[in-house]
Write an enzyme that holds these catalytic residues in place. Sequence first.
Site, short mmCIF file in Angstrom:
data_model
loop_
_atom_site.label_atom_id
_atom_site.label_comp_id
_atom_site.label_asym_id
_atom_site.label_seq_id
_atom_site.Cartn_x
_atom_site.Cartn_y
_atom_site.Cartn_z
N LYS A 122 -2.42 22.21 -28.31
CA LYS A 122 -3.82 21.65 -28.58
C LYS A 122 -4.60 22.42 -27.61
CE LYS A 122 -5.98 18.59 -31.35
NZ LYS A 122 -5.40 18.24 -32.65
P1 NAD Z 1 -15.15 16.01 -37.20
O1 NAD Z 1 -16.04 16.60 -35.95
O2 NAD Z 1 -15.14 16.58 -38.48
O3 NAD Z 1 -15.52 14.49 -37.31
C1 NAD Z 1 -15.52 13.66 -36.51
C2 NAD Z 1 -16.31 12.50 -36.86
O4 NAD Z 1 -16.25 11.23 -35.84
C3 NAD Z 1 -18.07 12.86 -37.00
O5 NAD Z 1 -18.56 12.06 -37.97
C4 NAD Z 1 -18.42 12.44 -35.67
O6 NAD Z 1 -19.88 11.98 -35.83
C5 NAD Z 1 -17.65 11.02 -35.30
N1 NAD Z 1 -17.57 10.57 -34.24
C6 NAD Z 1 -17.40 11.31 -33.10
N2 NAD Z 1 -17.48 10.25 -31.94
C7 NAD Z 1 -17.41 8.95 -32.45
C8 NAD Z 1 -17.64 7.87 -32.04
N3 NAD Z 1 -17.63 7.78 -30.71
N4 NAD Z 1 -17.77 6.82 -32.75
C9 NAD Z 1 -17.91 7.11 -34.00
N5 NAD Z 1 -17.96 8.27 -34.61
C10 NAD Z 1 -17.54 9.24 -33.78
O7 NAD Z 1 -13.61 15.96 -36.67
P2 NAD Z 1 -12.29 15.62 -37.66
O8 NAD Z 1 -11.63 17.02 -37.89
O9 NAD Z 1 -12.72 14.64 -38.75
O10 NAD Z 1 -11.38 14.84 -36.38
C11 NAD Z 1 -11.43 13.40 -36.50
C12 NAD Z 1 -10.02 13.02 -35.71
O11 NAD Z 1 -9.00 13.22 -36.66
C13 NAD Z 1 -9.92 13.67 -34.36
O12 NAD Z 1 -9.05 12.70 -33.67
C14 NAD Z 1 -8.99 14.88 -34.51
O13 NAD Z 1 -8.15 15.21 -33.57
C15 NAD Z 1 -8.19 14.17 -35.81
N6 NAD Z 1 -7.19 15.06 -36.73
C16 NAD Z 1 -8.14 16.04 -37.42
C17 NAD Z 1 -7.50 16.84 -38.30
C18 NAD Z 1 -8.21 17.89 -39.31
O14 NAD Z 1 -7.60 18.43 -39.91
N7 NAD Z 1 -9.50 18.10 -39.19
C19 NAD Z 1 -6.11 16.96 -38.54
C20 NAD Z 1 -5.45 15.73 -37.72
C21 NAD Z 1 -6.02 14.84 -37.01
#
Ligand code: NAD
Length: 433
Positions: A122
Amino acid sequence: MEYAPAVAKAVHPAPTLEWDTPLYQQAATQLDHALELAEVPDFVALRLRAPERAVILTLPIRMDDGRYELFPAYRVQHSSVLGPTKGGIRYDEAVDLGECAALAMWMTWKCALLKLPYGGAKGGVRCNARAMSVNELTRVTRRFTMELAPFIGPELDIPAPDMATNEQTMAWMMDTYSMQKGYAVPEIVTGKPVSIGGSLFRHEATGAGVVMVIERACSRLGWDLSEQSCVVQGFGNVGGIAATELHEKGARVVAVSDISGGVHAEAGLDIPTLHAYVAEHGSLEGYESGVERITNEVLLELPCDILVLAAREDQVTGENAGNLRCRLVAEGANGPTSNEGDRILAERGIPVLPDILTNAGGVTVSYFEWVQDLGRLFWDRDEIRRRLADKMSDAFDRVWNVSQDRGIALRDAALVAAIREVSGALEARGIYP
Ligand code: NAD
């Protein structure tokens, strides 16, 4: 199998080093707990408790107004036992070494659980991406890639998008790396645009995988998904797609949120309209039509059947776990439930579909993307969705069965299955020299 005496016993615990922050301790405590159940040799436990490698950088970046700023950046590689390391790159003000190390460890378990030939990594840059221009983000990404170049590679470490990074970020990374090599290297990153070797369905894969796991859990619990009410925290790549998939499968999505707060309508939200609004305005901020505006704190405690945590780590904790009014929690984000939150939910009989299983759709289709890039042969969308569904169901069934057979939580069952996978490989390879 016999072990040489020098490695048969880990005589010292893993040293406490700079990554030992609260989030890393959360990951390490989960590991310690799972190690008690997994029955692996001591030297395996010792090796897996700390990452193999951590790179710390400071990126000097010229901002649009002519000033220079220095951004801390990290890449942590937890385990290369099963293959190249794999994991996202996030741009966030909270990025630090401990966060990257914890997330890298979780990536190792996730890849092993899904039986992908990868270890975990990461990385990220500590910055406020929302306040930066496209030109500033380009310079950060290209400088970061250039400095990381000796430590990443298609057989070494393969980045992907994470919070606040996307297909465009991956395109800049792929281009910067390819410029160094002198030829196009699409397999250096995953989650890139289809036009440069990205995979169909990668964008949807994590959110779609979350809902595949929820659907399978519902069927084991004897619930009909289309009759469930759902709350989704986070409306980005994971939460936004998960909300759409739930909506399309007939479930009632009663609330969603992003960093600007949440929207709630007990009769069910119109998810496509919310997506159109976010595409135009950048977030849910200001959306009022037919909804009640709520805070993220209130959203987590709404009565519902299924709560999907898809924003970020540490959302359900000792403070609020006692107030949740859902019947099932699905972790779309990484590490959204603290260990204390987990304990309270277990006591209350609320099952948690753990992150390393539930959000593994993203890395699984990333693996498909890498395989397609290496083979220069591309699959269609239906083929990828079918292969993803097979992988997710297989992993879900293994986790569910271990949990039932041994009477342990789904998270412990997932960790035990994953640790045993890595341990098998490490026992076969041994510790060099
Ligand atoms: P992203 O940036 O596309 O979306 C994150 C979302 O969460 C946004 O809508 C943001 O406004 C919101 N957010 C951020 N802080 C917040 C808070 N304190 N309260 C409420 N909402 C909040 O990111 P993503 O890719 O969707 O990732 C989200 C989570 O999923 C992370 O933990 C990431 O590590 C995990 N993840 C992502 C992927 C992927 O393929 N994108 C894969 C596995 C895990």
